[in-house]
Design a protein around this motif. Structure first.
Motif, PDB file in Angstrom:
ATOM      1  N   ARG A   1      42.316  49.258  48.032  1.00 33.06           N
ATOM      2  CA  ARG A   1      41.980  49.119  46.618  1.00 33.06           C
ATOM      3  C   ARG A   1      41.627  47.677  46.268  1.00 33.06           C
ATOM      4  O   ARG A   1      40.636  47.422  45.576  1.00 33.06           O
ATOM      5  N   SER A   2      42.417  46.758  46.779  1.00 30.74           N
ATOM      6  CA  SER A   2      42.149  45.347  46.503  1.00 30.74           C
ATOM      7  C   SER A   2      40.838  44.917  47.129  1.00 30.74           C
ATOM      8  O   SER A   2      40.042  44.208  46.506  1.00 30.74           O
ATOM      9  N   ARG A   3      40.591  45.357  48.377  1.00 29.27           N
ATOM     10  CA  ARG A   3      39.350  44.974  49.039  1.00 29.27           C
ATOM     11  C   ARG A   3      38.136  45.524  48.297  1.00 29.27           C
ATOM     12  O   ARG A   3      37.108  44.854  48.172  1.00 29.27           O
ATOM     13  N   SER A   4      38.231  46.755  47.788  1.00 28.67           N
ATOM     14  CA  SER A   4      37.098  47.336  47.063  1.00 28.67           C
ATOM     15  C   SER A   4      36.859  46.633  45.731  1.00 28.67           C
ATOM     16  O   SER A   4      35.707  46.413  45.330  1.00 28.67           O
ATOM     17  N   GLU A   5      37.935  46.252  45.022  1.00 23.34           N
ATOM     18  CA  GLU A   5      37.783  45.535  43.750  1.00 23.34           C
ATOM     19  C   GLU A   5      37.131  44.177  43.963  1.00 23.34           C
ATOM     20  O   GLU A   5      36.186  43.806  43.262  1.00 23.34           O
ATOM     21  N   VAL A   6      37.651  43.444  44.952  1.00 21.40           N
ATOM     22  CA  VAL A   6      37.087  42.124  45.228  1.00 21.40           C
ATOM     23  C   VAL A   6      35.654  42.259  45.733  1.00 21.40           C
ATOM     24  O   VAL A   6      34.771  41.482  45.349  1.00 21.40           O
ATOM     25  N   GLY A   7      35.418  43.275  46.573  1.00 22.34           N
ATOM     26  CA  GLY A   7      34.075  43.479  47.096  1.00 22.34           C
ATOM     27  C   GLY A   7      33.072  43.779  46.000  1.00 22.34           C
ATOM     28  O   GLY A   7      31.931  43.295  46.038  1.00 22.34           O
TER      29      GLY A   7
ATOM     30  N   LEU B   1      31.494  37.858  34.440  1.00 28.22           N
ATOM     31  CA  LEU B   1      32.017  36.495  34.571  1.00 28.22           C
ATOM     32  C   LEU B   1      33.530  36.472  34.393  1.00 28.22           C
ATOM     33  O   LEU B   1      34.248  35.798  35.156  1.00 28.22           O
ATOM     34  N   ASP B   2      34.033  37.202  33.402  1.00 23.05           N
ATOM     35  CA  ASP B   2      35.484  37.299  33.207  1.00 23.05           C
ATOM     36  C   ASP B   2      36.162  37.893  34.439  1.00 23.05           C
ATOM     37  O   ASP B   2      37.252  37.459  34.830  1.00 23.05           O
ATOM     38  N   SER B   3      35.528  38.901  35.056  1.00 28.72           N
ATOM     39  CA  SER B   3      36.113  39.523  36.245  1.00 28.72           C
ATOM     40  C   SER B   3      36.203  38.530  37.393  1.00 28.72           C
ATOM     41  O   SER B   3      37.215  38.482  38.113  1.00 28.72           O
ATOM     42  N   VAL B   4      35.157  37.729  37.578  1.00 26.67           N
ATOM     43  CA  VAL B   4      35.169  36.721  38.646  1.00 26.67           C
ATOM     44  C   VAL B   4      36.287  35.716  38.418  1.00 26.67           C
ATOM     45  O   VAL B   4      37.073  35.404  39.322  1.00 26.67           O
ATOM     46  N   ILE B   5      36.385  35.194  37.192  1.00 22.93           N
ATOM     47  CA  ILE B   5      37.392  34.170  36.893  1.00 22.93           C
ATOM     48  C   ILE B   5      38.800  34.741  36.988  1.00 22.93           C
ATOM     49  O   ILE B   5      39.708  34.099  37.546  1.00 22.93           O
ATOM     50  N   ASN B   6      39.006  35.940  36.464  1.00 22.62           N
ATOM     51  CA  ASN B   6      40.333  36.564  36.551  1.00 22.62           C
ATOM     52  C   ASN B   6      40.735  36.833  37.995  1.00 22.62           C
ATOM     53  O   ASN B   6      41.904  36.684  38.362  1.00 22.62           O
ATOM     54  N   MET B   7      39.764  37.220  38.820  1.00 19.13           N
ATOM     55  CA  MET B   7      40.053  37.507  40.221  1.00 19.13           C
ATOM     56  C   MET B   7      40.547  36.264  40.957  1.00 19.13           C
ATOM     57  O   MET B   7      41.440  36.326  41.798  1.00 19.13           O
ATOM     58  N   ILE B   8      39.990  35.101  40.603  1.00 19.85           N
ATOM     59  CA  ILE B   8      40.368  33.856  41.282  1.00 19.85           C
ATOM     60  C   ILE B   8      41.634  33.253  40.680  1.00 19.85           C
ATOM     61  O   ILE B   8      42.573  32.882  41.396  1.00 19.85           O
ATOM     62  N   THR B   9      41.691  33.159  39.354  1.00 20.30           N
ATOM     63  CA  THR B   9      42.783  32.424  38.704  1.00 20.30           C
ATOM     64  C   THR B   9      44.071  33.227  38.565  1.00 20.30           C
ATOM     65  O   THR B   9      45.076  32.692  38.105  1.00 20.30           O
ATOM     66  N   SER B  10      44.061  34.501  38.958  1.00 18.74           N
ATOM     67  CA  SER B  10      45.280  35.312  38.828  1.00 18.74           C
ATOM     68  C   SER B  10      46.301  34.985  39.901  1.00 18.74           C
ATOM     69  O   SER B  10      47.452  35.431  39.806  1.00 18.74           O
ATOM     70  N   SER B  11      45.921  34.236  40.908  1.00 20.64           N
ATOM     71  CA  SER B  11      46.835  33.942  42.015  1.00 20.64           C
ATOM     72  C   SER B  11      46.788  32.449  42.342  1.00 20.64           C
ATOM     73  O   SER B  11      45.699  31.898  42.571  1.00 20.64           O
ATOM     74  N   PRO B  12      47.941  31.774  42.381  1.00 22.68           N
ATOM     75  CA  PRO B  12      47.957  30.350  42.779  1.00 22.68           C
ATOM     76  C   PRO B  12      47.404  30.140  44.185  1.00 22.68           C
ATOM     77  O   PRO B  12      46.760  29.118  44.456  1.00 22.68           O
ATOM     78  N   LYS B  13      47.632  31.110  45.083  1.00 25.69           N
ATOM     79  CA  LYS B  13      47.118  30.994  46.450  1.00 25.69           C
ATOM     80  C   LYS B  13      45.590  30.973  46.439  1.00 25.69           C
ATOM     81  O   LYS B  13      44.956  30.172  47.154  1.00 25.69           O
ATOM     82  N   ARG B  14      44.971  31.822  45.616  1.00 19.92           N
ATOM     83  CA  ARG B  14      43.513  31.860  45.550  1.00 19.92           C
ATOM     84  C   ARG B  14      42.957  30.580  44.921  1.00 19.92           C
ATOM     85  O   ARG B  14      41.896  30.096  45.313  1.00 19.92           O
TER      86      ARG B  14
END
Length: 793
Positions: free
Chosen positions: A499-505, A413-426
């Motif tokens: 790397r980014s695509r694999s992390e998000v995937g 859950l932390d990974s999902v939230i960090n992935m989204i909230t780390s970027s204003p664009k996201r």
């Protein structure tokens, strides 16, 4: 009040005495007549008894414009431009109501008699005005504050004028008395209060502290364009009110302007001490408990907040913020000394302390050298209660860490939230997708429209020390699950590098598994039950018996969920998966993890039902039993005999007497215990069967006993109830004080000294006292502090 030309000319010819006048001389006491409740400035020259030319320094209108005195001829305030209305109101207030004293007022036929306006009505109703042109009476205050939104059924005194003179001398049916109204919320009294606020700028100077605003500016020199809030506010009032303008800045003695930072702090300290004295007066001789916690402020200094909990003389359980102290050393001995200094300064004896409420830190709860142990040495009846809300948070954190499947879930859950909230664009993409989804659901009728019903939110991160944060985090992801999946799916295909695509995937793949969705809904179900308890513990007037009762009901609901809630819960999860295209596992298949070596695996249903669903609930209930072990707290179990719930089902005379005799021997002698037994026998046949005392909580019962004056008959019992109510439940009030501190001492205002911070925070938090301080007493105390260059009149 008779305004004639000779009086105006006499006042105009008098030389203005500016020497020795300062800002604080404007604050000084003055003898106000009952006929003039609104302070008025010197009356400007007039052209006639009916028309006044506004002063250019006080009214920003063209010289060709005039203030019409005759209420029958003048324009309504709402007909003037909006940005000029307050200036026009002040000009009218400076000259007061138009009350011409004529040799004879025009008469009017009222039935078979002729009646006329009476001059003596001016004294009875100082707000009254008379128009020689229309021969009608008007209300001065209501004229000033009549606007477009005023109700249509307003009195004729406000609009067309009043001339039904027969209706004036009719006792309680007097038209003027009816117009004023019997409550402070009437239209007339509201207008009068608005006039007082408009013409008393001294009441607004302390708004800086009440609104958490800074006082000083970076450059306070006369040439600065921004001299700070305090000086700019004084300057603004000086421009709006000629009486203030005559005594501030350039018009004040150079060595006594009374606008320096030291003067500001002295005045604020006087005001804050008066608030603390008000709180001390509320306590009186009652017993009290303290709630204490620590937090770092914006400048990384450790601050200790002190809250007092007590029962007022009217039977109402109360918690008051009392002080905040900077502590460089957080050892238990130093904290004890700091708290004792605050209590002694306001004559609060440690021997009158009957409870201590802290969190579970070692320096607070230590049995030998902790803060609670040190106070118990001075007062053995100051019983320590570990904050219930803090215990509940520790329970939830322990459940999230010590159950392997739940721990893995919160990590994902932390990974999902960090992935989204780390970027204003996201975040913007998430909100855009959520908006589209809400619009679609509204179109197909699966959501209802309404005020605040379909807000665009954001994902919430869970925190170890923030109460209810785990529940908020889980709930936010469920609400935004579809939008979050769309964003992650897009990023897994369009991220700039491998790397980014694999992390998000990887995060997206985990989030769309049945196990993740299952535990997500399980946590929402469990945490929603616990959140009711959490919110209950944070109530201002919560008593310890009600808190323990909610703890027991929480356990009962969890047990019911474990035994009877599996089928319904599973159907809810499957429905969610169907809507979001999540693959639902075959519950009859074997649940295999890792390599298969001929082992016999349980079914998928067995794994999710017993290894996750039941295990999570069992662990949470075990933690609740461990951290809320009421069986070891005899004080609480005996106090339960006072609980009025379910028609005093737990009432027990022996337990109540044992409670007083064993835990409060300092407050009850053997003779008091004997009287208590007798009182309880009467109480059992009197109060328990009366409908008005069938209340849900002990605090409600205490209030009803005082309101009905039964506390005068059951003196010893009422005293015992107050002692039990004094026991602390949670430190939520302390946390609220720290939240207020973040608004007062911010990143921009991070150099406030400790005394200034404490005073500002006291005025900000206890604003119900701050807004009703006696200004005359503040001026007197300010002058008494030390010799002033210019004496206050």
């Amino acid at each position: 009040m008779d305004f004639d030309c000779e009086q105006f000319n006499m006042k105009e010819d008098r030389p203005s005495n500016k020497k020795g006048r300062t800002l604080l001389s404007f604050f000084s006491k003055s003898n106000k007549s009952q006929d003039s409740p609104i302070p008025t400035a010197p009356i400007p020259p007039i052209l006639s008894p009916e028309v006044v030319r506004p002063s250019s320094s006080n009214l920003n209108v063209e010289p060709s414009d005039f203030i019409e005195r005759d209420p029958g001829k003048r324009k309504q305030i709402c007909e003037h431009p909006r940005n000029e209305r307050d200036q026009i109101r002040r000009a009218y207030l400076n000259v007061g109501p138009y009350q011409p004293k004529l040799l004879e007022y025009q008469s009017k036929e009222c039935g078979k008699q002729k009646r006329r306006f009476q001059e003596r009505w001016y004294n009875q109703f100082p707000w009254l005005e008379y128009s020689p042109s229309t021969h009608k009476a008007y209300c001065f205050y209501c004229f000033l504050f009549l606007n477009e939104s005023t109700p249509n059924n307003i009195s004729s005194l406000v609009t067309i004028g009043f001339d039904s003179w027969k209706r004036v001398n009719q006792g309680s049916k007097c038209a003027f008395l009816i117009h004023v109204g019997t409550t402070s919320s009437s239209f007339h009294n509201g207008c009068k209060k608005s006039a007082e606020d408009l013409m008393k700028p001294t009441q607004h100077i302390d708004k800086l502290a009440l609104q958490s605003c800074s006082f000083r500016g970076h450059d306070e020199s006369p040439s600065s364009l921004n001299r700070g809030n305090f000086i700019e506010l004084v300057d603004a009032f000086g421009k709006m009110n000629i009486e203030v303008g005559k005594v501030v800045f350039g018009n004040a003695p150079k060595n006594a302007t009374y606008t320096s930072p030291d003067i500001q702090k002295e005045i604020l300290n006087i005001m804050a001490n008066k608030v603390r004295q008000r709180i001390r007066g509320e306590i009186g001789g009652a017993k009290f408990s303290i709630l204490v916690d620590e937090a770092r402020d914006e400048s990384s200094q450790e601050q200790m907040a002190i809250i007092l909990r007590f029962v007022r003389s009217n039977g109402i359980l109360t918690k008051r913020f009392f002080a905040i102290k900077s502590v460089s050393d957080t050892t238990s001995l130093n904290l004890k000394n700091q708290i004792s200094d605050v209590l002694v300064r306001f004559d609060l004896q440690v021997q009158n302390m009957r409870g201590q409420g802290y969190d579970g830190a070692n320096n607070m709860r230590g049995s030998w050298n902790g803060l609670q142990a040190l106070f118990l040495k001075d007062c053995p009846y100051a019983y320590y209660v570990h904050c219930f809300a803090h215990r509940l948070q520790l329970t939830l954190i322990s459940a999230a860490r010590d159950v392997s499947d739940i721990n893995s879930f919160f990590s994902h859950l932390d990974s999902v939230i960090n992935m989204i909230t780390s970027s204003p664009k996201r975040i913007n993409e998430l909100k855009s997708d959520q908006r589209k989804e809400i619009e679609h659901l509204l179109e197909i009728g699966e959501r209802e429209s309404g005020s605040g019903a379909n807000q665009i939110g954001n994902l919430q991160r869970a925190g170890g020390t923030r109460w209810s944060s785990h529940y908020s985090s889980v709930k936010s992801l469920i609400d935004m699950y579809a939008a979050t999946c769309k964003v992650l799916e897009y990023l897994s295909d369009h991220s700039p590098n491998v790397r980014s695509r694999s992390e998000v995937g990887g995060v997206y793949k985990t989030m769309t598994t049945f196990e993740f969705v299952f535990i997500l809904h399980l946590m929402r179900k469990i945490l929603a039950i616990a959140d009711v308890l959490c919110q209950t513990l944070q109530k201002q007037t919560q008593d310890i018996l009600t808190a323990m009762r909610f703890f027991r009901t929480t356990k009962t609901i969890l047990q019911t969920l474990r035994e009877d809630g599996w089928e319904e819960f599973l159907e809810e999860v499957k429905c969610f998966c169907s809507k979001n295209d999540i693959h639902v596992l075959d519950f009859d298949a074997s649940y295999m993890v890792g390599r298969s070596r001929g082992r016999e695996y349980p079914t998928v249903e067995h794994h999710y039902h017993f290894d996750i669903f039941n295990a999570a609930i069992d662990f949470l209930m075990m933690e609740l039993d461990t951290r809320f072990n009421e069986t070891s707290l005899e004080l609480l179990s005996l106090s339960a005999a006072l609980d009025p719930k379910d028609s005093f089902e737990s009432f027990n005379i022996d337990n109540i007497c044992k409670l007083a005799e064993k835990f409060y021997p300092e407050n009850f002698s053997q003779q008091d215990i004997y009287c208590l037994k007798v009182e309880l026998q009467h109480y059992q046949n009197d109060v328990i069967f009366e409908p008005r005392f069938q209340v849900p909580t002990l605090s409600d019962l205490c209030r009803e006993l005082v309101a009905s004056r039964r506390s005068e008959s059951y003196v010893v019992l009422a005293k015992l109830i107050c002692l039990v109510l004094t026991l602390p439940v949670s430190t939520a009030t302390v946390e609220r004080a720290f939240s207020a501190m973040k608004h007062v001492k911010t990143e921009i205002h991070n150099k406030m000294d400790d005394g200034f911070l404490a005073d500002c925070l006291t005025l900000n938090i206890k604003r119900e006292f701050s807004m009703n301080l006696d200004l005359d007493s503040i001026v007197d105390e300010f002058y008494a502090l030390k010799h002033r260059r210019v004496q206050l009149r």
